[in-house]
Motif scaffolding. Structure first.
Motif, PDB file in Angstrom:
ATOM      1  N   SER A  25       5.646   5.814   2.298  1.00 40.79           N
ATOM      2  CA  SER A  25       4.794   6.994   2.161  1.00 40.79           C
ATOM      3  C   SER A  25       3.348   6.547   2.185  1.00 40.79           C
ATOM      4  O   SER A  25       2.990   5.546   1.545  1.00 40.79           O
ATOM      5  N   ASP A  26       2.514   7.271   2.937  1.00 37.40           N
ATOM      6  CA  ASP A  26       1.092   6.938   3.009  1.00 37.40           C
ATOM      7  C   ASP A  26       0.230   8.203   2.983  1.00 37.40           C
ATOM      8  O   ASP A  26      -0.808   8.277   3.630  1.00 37.40           O
ATOM      9  N   ASP A  27       0.684   9.203   2.238  1.00 36.74           N
ATOM     10  CA  ASP A  27      -0.009  10.494   2.106  1.00 36.74           C
ATOM     11  C   ASP A  27      -0.016  11.287   3.405  1.00 36.74           C
ATOM     12  O   ASP A  27      -0.796  12.222   3.560  1.00 36.74           O
ATOM     13  N   ARG A  28       0.811  10.880   4.372  1.00 39.52           N
ATOM     14  CA  ARG A  28       0.955  11.634   5.610  1.00 39.52           C
ATOM     15  C   ARG A  28       2.423  12.007   5.782  1.00 39.52           C
ATOM     16  O   ARG A  28       3.314  11.255   5.405  1.00 39.52           O
ATOM     17  N   LEU A  29       2.628  13.177   6.349  1.00 41.42           N
ATOM     18  CA  LEU A  29       3.984  13.632   6.632  1.00 41.42           C
ATOM     19  C   LEU A  29       4.142  13.728   8.144  1.00 41.42           C
ATOM     20  O   LEU A  29       3.403  14.448   8.820  1.00 41.42           O
ATOM     21  N   ILE A  30       5.113  12.981   8.667  1.00 43.19           N
ATOM     22  CA  ILE A  30       5.341  12.967  10.108  1.00 43.19           C
ATOM     23  C   ILE A  30       6.014  14.267  10.530  1.00 43.19           C
ATOM     24  O   ILE A  30       6.967  14.732   9.887  1.00 43.19           O
ATOM     25  N   GLY A  60       0.788  -1.227   0.000  1.00 42.43           N
ATOM     26  CA  GLY A  60       0.000   0.000   0.000  1.00 42.43           C
ATOM     27  C   GLY A  60       0.816   1.271   0.000  1.00 42.43           C
ATOM     28  O   GLY A  60       0.276   2.344   0.300  1.00 42.43           O
ATOM     29  N   ALA A  61       2.116   1.196  -0.314  1.00 38.27           N
ATOM     30  CA  ALA A  61       2.955   2.387  -0.311  1.00 38.27           C
ATOM     31  C   ALA A  61       2.545   3.349  -1.425  1.00 38.27           C
ATOM     32  O   ALA A  61       2.260   2.931  -2.554  1.00 38.27           O
ATOM     33  N   LYS A  62       2.525   4.625  -1.099  1.00 39.16           N
ATOM     34  CA  LYS A  62       2.163   5.661  -2.057  1.00 39.16           C
ATOM     35  C   LYS A  62       3.413   6.221  -2.728  1.00 39.16           C
ATOM     36  O   LYS A  62       4.549   5.887  -2.369  1.00 39.16           O
TER      37      LYS A  62
END
Length: 802
Positions: free
Chosen positions: A361-366, A62-64
């Motif tokens: 990457s999952d459309d979120r930035l830590i 599921g990696a973006k």
């Protein structure tokens, strides 16, 4: 003669054919060969794909698409605390991931597992060592298990002889044989072997009657046999270390196998510690990347505004081309640095994701939600050094190796004794025409078991067997080899302690250095901001900056960006140094609230353990008054000092007689009471943005510790084989205060007036910095905690104003 002549011709033809063929190997001739060799060519070395079905992780499938300069906008910003990062890392770490991270430089992409998958450390490693069918504990114990062996053989012989039939012999010897054997043997812990054996032999043959009373007979016997070493290989100590039947230098007894398990546990603990340290460094590295990017963005925006002003004056003819080009160059230089910093931020975030076991990457930035502490942390050198010598996992591993070589030296010295064994055997015999006859007729040798149980035929043997190698050359070499190995490991341990002391000193020196640099860089940042604000004030007052003054303003913009970057670099390195001190002295897992514990067993294991415990409870206990071998372990490692009651809530186990022997430890000496002082309370909030400025005389404000309002974080159970068992925050540990969320939160210092101390000495007032997180000022020793200080927070820290 014609036959001889033909033979010569054939030999001559064969010789001519051999000469014509030479030494060249020839392929054979096949009648049905069709010349199609497609089934053979290119098959032996063809690269093939293995037939393996293994589900991939959802984080992989599921990696973006990655965040890049062309794709810089995430769908969501994930505010992540350090505690949550460590918790997720432990939850997702069946394979221990390690990545050398340095906040001051960029780290490469992770590639250790792809290059060397064989060196990977997993949660299964301690269990693999424990259950090794050759070197594990169960394999060592299996050498003492009772063995049941049995065999049944039938044989038919029909042998012709070169002799006529007579009253003594037969020309054809006919024979039927049957053999049955059953044996139960057991090796004792003292090295002796005990056997109970039953043999049944049947024979029929056609020899004359005067030679054999009956044509067939059954010969049965029951015998008990023992062999007990008296000197070499004798005793529980030898057999628990080397194991029965061991050969020199290949010891695999229960004690050796158990120490191998202990060594594997220290290796596992060390890798978990390294992983937690890498997560903390990666977390603060990402924090630094955010603030460095923010500083460069501010510099870029300032440079763009300056370029616009200079360009406007140049267009109307009031400015110079060199000034416009210089301002333009400044802008694009900042822009290139912003692009580089943004790419480094994505890489740092990816490194943290890798350590946490998340998708690239999952459309979120830590974005780090925690702020680094700015409080001065003072460690007591003597306590840190003594604690490191007790708790460092590398030293503990080396001590287990030393203990292993001490046990091997005991075994090597045992081989210097002569081999003297006592042997004995007692046998009951029986003979009969039939094997069993329930009527038990009085005729002699009517049936074999009647003859056996009658007890008329008994045999016994008792004696000694002695074997002495003259000179003991190999045995003396083995003792010398074991002694040299032991001396080598002891010397290595001493130098490891020396190296650890040097590392601790360098780490504490870094701790002090980065704190001083953080203060200096903060003052440098204030000075650079003051200079840039002065130039902007001149512009707002209507005074245009031209000619040489443009250089000074552009330099001021660069200095502001560099000062901010240097300040946050020193601040992050200061927090990393705090964790590094705990890393060196063996308390990093405690510092982050991590426990190592055994995971749950299958239900069948608990059932078997209960049955064995009941059987042992019903047995008769014999107190020998000594333990062989002597004490090997000093008890379990206290992972969290003063917090032993926080791990598990289980019923106490009643003590039994005959508990394992332990080394008595002296009671800890209570520390002298400190002068009564008022509890230091956190100062009231003041206006943010009040920064300590540099002293005109060159002497900045002195920094001293102030108590932190945060706790060390939750305690979660790591589990040596189960990283998913995570326990919540124990009772009595305060929660960290809620943190504010914003895009970029610059850390600022507040000028705080500490309360005046009056402890019978001269009164003084100290100014300090306030900080958040897990800070305090003095670390107490956790090697032998006193009961009076068992209520300190879980990290083992205690705030003391100095």
């Amino acid at each position: 003669m014609s036959w001889q002549r033909s033979s010569r011709h054939i030999a001559l033809v064969g010789l001519l054919l051999a000469i014509a063929a030479g030494c060249t190997p020839q392929q054979p001739f096949f009648f049905h060969e069709d010349g199609d060799l497609s089934h053979y060519l290119d098959k032996a070395t063809e690269i093939e794909y293995p037939d393996v079905e293994n589900a991939s992780l959802d984080e992989v499938m599921g990696a973006k698409a990655p965040l890049t300069l062309e794709n810089p906008d995430p769908a969501e910003v994930w505010e992540l605390t350090l505690e949550e990062a460590i918790k997720l890392t432990l939850h997702n770490s069946k394979v221990i991931r390690e990545l050398a991270v340095d906040p001051r430089s960029m780290s490469g992409m992770p590639d250790v597992l792809l290059r060397s998958p064989g060196v990977a450390t997993t949660v299964y490693d301690p269990a693999l060592v424990e259950t090794n069918p050759r070197y594990g504990v169960a394999a060592a114990l299996a050498a003492f298990d009772a063995q049941l062996t049995s065999s049944v053989l039938w044989e038919k012989n029909d042998t012709p002889r070169n002799s006529p039939d007579s009253i003594i012999t037969r020309s054809v010897f006919e024979q039927d044989l049957g053999t049955f054997q059953a044996q139960l043997s057991k090796t004792a812990a003292t090295g002796g072997t005990f056997s109970l054996r039953h043999n049944v032999d049947y024979e029929y043959n056609n020899n004359p009657d005067f030679i054999r009373g009956v044509p067939s007979d059954w010969n049965v016997n029951v015998e008990a046999e023992f062999r007990q070493p008296l000197l070499q290989r004798n005793g529980v100590q030898y057999n628990r270390i080397a194991g029965p039947g061991a050969i020199p230098r290949f010891d695999n007894g229960v004690m050796i196998a158990r120490t191998n398990t202990d060594i594997s546990l220290t290796d596992f603990e060390g890798h978990v510690r390294n992983m937690v340290f890498d997560v903390e460094k990666a977390y603060w590295t990402l924090y630094l990347r955010y603030h460095r990017l923010e500083a460069l963005r501010e510099g870029r925006d300032e440079a763009l505004e300056t370029w616009r002003d200079v360009h406007a004056e140049f267009v109307v003819g009031k400015g110079q081309a060199t000034d416009e080009a210089q301002a333009k160059h400044q802008y694009f230089e900042f822009r290139a640095q912003v692009q580089e910093a943004q790419s480094q931020l994505y890489s740092a975030e990816n490194n943290l994701r890798y350590l946490m076991g998340l998708a690239p990457s999952d459309d979120r930035l830590i974005r780090p939600a925690d702020e680094p502490t700015t409080a001065k942390i003072d460690f007591d050198w003597c306590e840190v050094l003594s604690e490191a010598l007790v708790r460092d996992v590398n030293l503990r591993r080396e001590k287990w190796l030393i203990k292993q070589y001490e046990l091997k030296l005991i075994v090597a010295k045992n081989y210097l004794l002569p081999r003297l064994d006592s042997v004995g055997r007692y046998r009951w015999r029986g003979l009969g025409d039939d094997l069993i006859d329930p009527t038990r007729r009085p005729a002699p040798f009517d049936n074999a078991y009647q003859s056996l149980t009658g007890g008329d035929f008994q045999e016994w043997q008792l004696g000694l067997e002695l074997s002495i190698p003259l000179g003991f050359r190999k045995e003396l070499a083995g003792v010398r080899y074991a002694e040299l190995n032991l001396r080598k490991e002891r010397a290595v341990l001493q130098d490891m302690e020396l190296e650890l002391a040097h590392q601790l000193q360098e780490t504490m020196r870094d701790l002090d250095r980065y704190h001083a640099q953080a203060q200096t860089n903060h003052n440098k940042r204030v000075a650079a901001d003051t200079e840039l604000n002065a130039w902007e004030a001149r512009e707002q007052a209507g005074m245009k900056i031209r000619d040489a003054a443009i250089d000074r303003k552009l330099d001021a913009q660069r200095r502001v960006a560099q000062a901010k970057s240097d300040y946050y670099t020193a601040l992050v390195m200061y927090n990393v140094s705090i964790a590094d001190v705990h890393f060196r002295k063996g308390s990093l897992l405690e510092y982050n609230g991590v426990y190592l514990a055994e995971g749950p067993w299958p239900q069948k294991a608990y059932f078997d353990a209960t049955r064995r415990a009941r059987a042992r409870d019903a047995s008769l206990y014999l107190d020998y008054g000594f333990t062989r071998p002597k004490v090997v372990s000093r008890g379990p490692v206290e992972q969290h000092a003063g917090a032993g009651d926080l791990m598990f809530d289980v019923a106490p186990v009643p003590e039994r007689d005959g508990a394992p022997e332990v080394i008595p430890l002296p009671a800890p000496t209570p520390a002298p009471p400190e002068p009564a002082t008022d509890e230091l309370a956190p100062p009231p909030p003041e206006a943010t943005g009040t920064l300590p400025t540099a002293d005109p005389e060159g002497l900045g404000p002195r920094l001293s510790g102030s108590p932190s309002g945060g706790a060390a974080g939750s305690h979660y159970d790591l589990g040596s084989l189960n990283l998913n068992s995570l326990v919540g925050r124990p009772a009595g540990v305060a929660s960290a205060p809620p943190r504010q969320r914003s895009a970029i939160r610059p850390v600022s210092y507040q000028q705080v007036d500490s309360p005046t101390r009056d402890d019978g000495q001269a009164k003084h007032t100290a100014n300090g910095w306030t900080g958040t997180g897990r800070s305090s000022t003095r670390h107490e020793s956790v090697a032998n905690p006193s009961t009076a200080e068992a209520d300190r927070d879980a990290s083992g820290w205690k705030g003391v104003q100095r």
